[in-house]
Scaffold this motif. Sequence first.
Motif: not given
Length: 67
Positions: A6-19, A23-34
């Motif tokens: 379910a988490k993979k389908h819903a996506g990950e929370e972007c560290v910047i926009c918090e949505q 799709r995006g990139i991982h920087l250390y343990t954080s995710f930044i959306c495209t």
Amino acid sequence: MGSLLAKKHAGEECVICEQAKTRGIHLYTSFICTDCETDLITTDTSNPKYNYYLKKLRKITMPEIFS
């Protein structure tokens, strides 16, 4: 396992926009959306929005301590 799917389908929370984004990139343990990545690299350093991005990215430099 169902919650992981379910988490993979819903996506990950972007560290910047918090949505949650898929799709995006991982920087250390954080995710930044495209979308935020594109905005970040195209924003001029004189733009006030650039300081907003720096403030959000400072969260990434603080590594988590596991004990």
